[in-house]
Design a protein around this motif. Structure first.
Motif, mmCIF file in Angstrom:
data_model
loop_
_atom_site.group_PDB
_atom_site.id
_atom_site.type_symbol
_atom_site.label_atom_id
_atom_site.label_comp_id
_atom_site.label_asym_id
_atom_site.label_seq_id
_atom_site.Cartn_x
_atom_site.Cartn_y
_atom_site.Cartn_z
ATOM 1 N N VAL A 1 0.829 -1.169 -0.079
ATOM 2 C CA VAL A 1 -0.016 0.009 -0.222
ATOM 3 C C VAL A 1 0.900 1.363 0.216
ATOM 4 C CG1 VAL A 1 -1.827 1.218 1.131
ATOM 5 C CG2 VAL A 1 -1.976 -1.289 1.291
ATOM 6 N N GLY A 2 0.835 2.218 -1.147
ATOM 7 C CA GLY A 2 1.738 3.297 -1.083
ATOM 8 C C GLY A 2 3.321 2.558 -1.318
ATOM 9 N N ASP A 3 4.095 2.942 -0.349
ATOM 10 C CA ASP A 3 5.510 2.803 -0.353
ATOM 11 C C ASP A 3 5.846 1.505 0.564
ATOM 12 O OD1 ASP A 3 6.457 6.204 -0.706
ATOM 13 O OD2 ASP A 3 6.140 4.466 -2.262
ATOM 14 N N ARG A 4 4.676 1.082 1.342
ATOM 15 C CA ARG A 4 4.607 0.163 2.443
ATOM 16 C C ARG A 4 4.607 -1.303 1.987
ATOM 17 N NH1 ARG A 4 0.692 3.286 5.696
ATOM 18 N NH2 ARG A 4 -0.467 2.268 4.554
ATOM 19 N N GLY A 5 5.547 -1.997 1.873
ATOM 20 C CA GLY A 5 5.452 -3.254 1.791
ATOM 21 C C GLY A 5 5.007 -4.277 2.745
ATOM 22 N N SER A 6 4.946 -5.541 2.415
ATOM 23 C CA SER A 6 4.803 -6.580 3.645
ATOM 24 C C SER A 6 5.521 -7.915 3.440
ATOM 25 C CB SER A 6 3.200 -6.975 3.616
ATOM 26 O OG SER A 6 2.932 -7.997 2.496
ATOM 27 N N ASP A 7 5.534 -8.617 4.650
ATOM 28 C CA ASP A 7 6.321 -9.773 4.516
ATOM 29 C C ASP A 7 5.235 -11.040 3.727
ATOM 30 O OD1 ASP A 7 8.317 -9.113 6.217
ATOM 31 O OD2 ASP A 7 7.110 -9.345 8.010
ATOM 32 N N PRO A 8 5.828 -11.995 3.359
ATOM 33 C CA PRO A 8 4.846 -13.152 2.509
ATOM 34 C C PRO A 8 3.741 -13.353 3.650
ATOM 35 C CG PRO A 8 7.288 -13.724 2.518
ATOM 36 C CD PRO A 8 7.272 -12.560 3.398
ATOM 37 N N MET A 9 2.570 -13.491 3.098
ATOM 38 C CA MET A 9 1.513 -14.066 3.788
ATOM 39 C C MET A 9 0.741 -14.918 2.805
ATOM 40 S SD MET A 9 -0.784 -10.463 3.065
ATOM 41 C CE MET A 9 0.327 -9.299 4.522
ATOM 42 N N SER A 10 -0.183 -15.521 3.574
ATOM 43 C CA SER A 10 -1.180 -16.607 3.324
ATOM 44 C C SER A 10 -2.230 -15.759 2.370
ATOM 45 C CB SER A 10 -1.831 -17.465 4.109
ATOM 46 O OG SER A 10 -2.763 -16.878 5.082
ATOM 47 N N LEU A 11 -2.927 -16.770 1.809
ATOM 48 C CA LEU A 11 -4.110 -16.153 0.915
ATOM 49 C C LEU A 11 -5.292 -15.531 1.608
ATOM 50 C CD1 LEU A 11 -4.862 -15.775 -2.176
ATOM 51 C CD2 LEU A 11 -6.042 -18.046 -2.005
ATOM 52 N N GLY A 12 -5.640 -16.413 2.921
ATOM 53 C CA GLY A 12 -6.435 -15.864 3.977
ATOM 54 C C GLY A 12 -6.057 -14.337 4.579
ATOM 55 N N GLU A 13 -4.933 -14.434 4.770
ATOM 56 C CA GLU A 13 -4.244 -12.893 5.286
ATOM 57 C C GLU A 13 -4.373 -11.984 4.243
ATOM 58 O OE1 GLU A 13 -0.335 -14.390 6.276
ATOM 59 O OE2 GLU A 13 -0.894 -14.667 8.439
ATOM 60 N N VAL A 14 -4.174 -12.404 3.007
ATOM 61 C CA VAL A 14 -4.475 -11.253 2.076
ATOM 62 C C VAL A 14 -5.727 -10.651 1.887
ATOM 63 C CG1 VAL A 14 -4.351 -10.590 -0.643
ATOM 64 C CG2 VAL A 14 -2.354 -11.917 0.644
ATOM 65 N N ARG A 15 -6.788 -11.597 2.152
ATOM 66 C CA ARG A 15 -8.019 -11.175 2.054
ATOM 67 C C ARG A 15 -8.408 -10.388 3.140
ATOM 68 N NH1 ARG A 15 -13.445 -14.990 0.825
ATOM 69 N NH2 ARG A 15 -14.793 -13.421 1.299
#
Length: 148
Positions: free
Chosen positions: A80-94
């Motif tokens: 979101v914007g310039d902030r990334g994330s660590d790898p996540m599961s499909l449920g966490e993405v939702r």
């Protein structure tokens, strides 16, 4: 008996034509039923496809984009914007996208998938994004390099 004043009986010839009007009525009713039910039988993720050749999209400066990436191993990332994330599961993405869309409903969602990732992985991601409340989903691609 002919002389007794009885009228001769006229025999009708058998009709050799078939009345097809009832069959046409039944056919039209079935046609209408199939036309109404056919769109309900298809299942899929709604994607707004371009109607012409793909040109770069002019992003609205006031709207922050949510970019969901899938790497070649099938791991998901939400940016979101310039902030990334660590790898996540499909449920966490939702869950993450649902929270963001509840705060900013007009955010646009873009999917960036590695060219070596399986098609089904991207389709499952798009289905989860749709379930999270995404109205339309864009796909990010790179322009092909000219070999000339």
């Amino acid at each position: 008996m002919k002389g007794m004043g009885m009228m001769p009986q006229h025999r009708r010839k058998p009709m050799s034509e078939i009345n097809v009007v009832p069959y046409i009525d039944v056919m039209l009713v079935l046609l209408v039923i199939f036309m109404v039910t056919a769109p309900m039988l298809t299942q899929g993720v709604k994607v707004d496809l371009p109607e012409t050749t793909a040109d770069p999209i002019q992003a609205d400066k006031n709207v922050e984009s949510i970019v969901v990436s899938v790497d070649s191993n099938g791991a998901y990332y939400v940016e979101v914007g310039d902030r990334g994330s660590d790898p996540m599961s499909l449920g966490e993405v939702r869950e993450q996208v649902s929270k963001i869309l509840s705060q900013r409903a007009n955010s646009e969602i873009l999917v960036r998938g590695d060219e070596h990732v399986e098609y089904g992985t991207v389709v499952r991601l798009m289905a989860e994004l749709q379930g999270a409340g995404a109205g339309s989903i864009g796909l990010i691609t790179e322009a092909p390099l000219d070999d000339k």
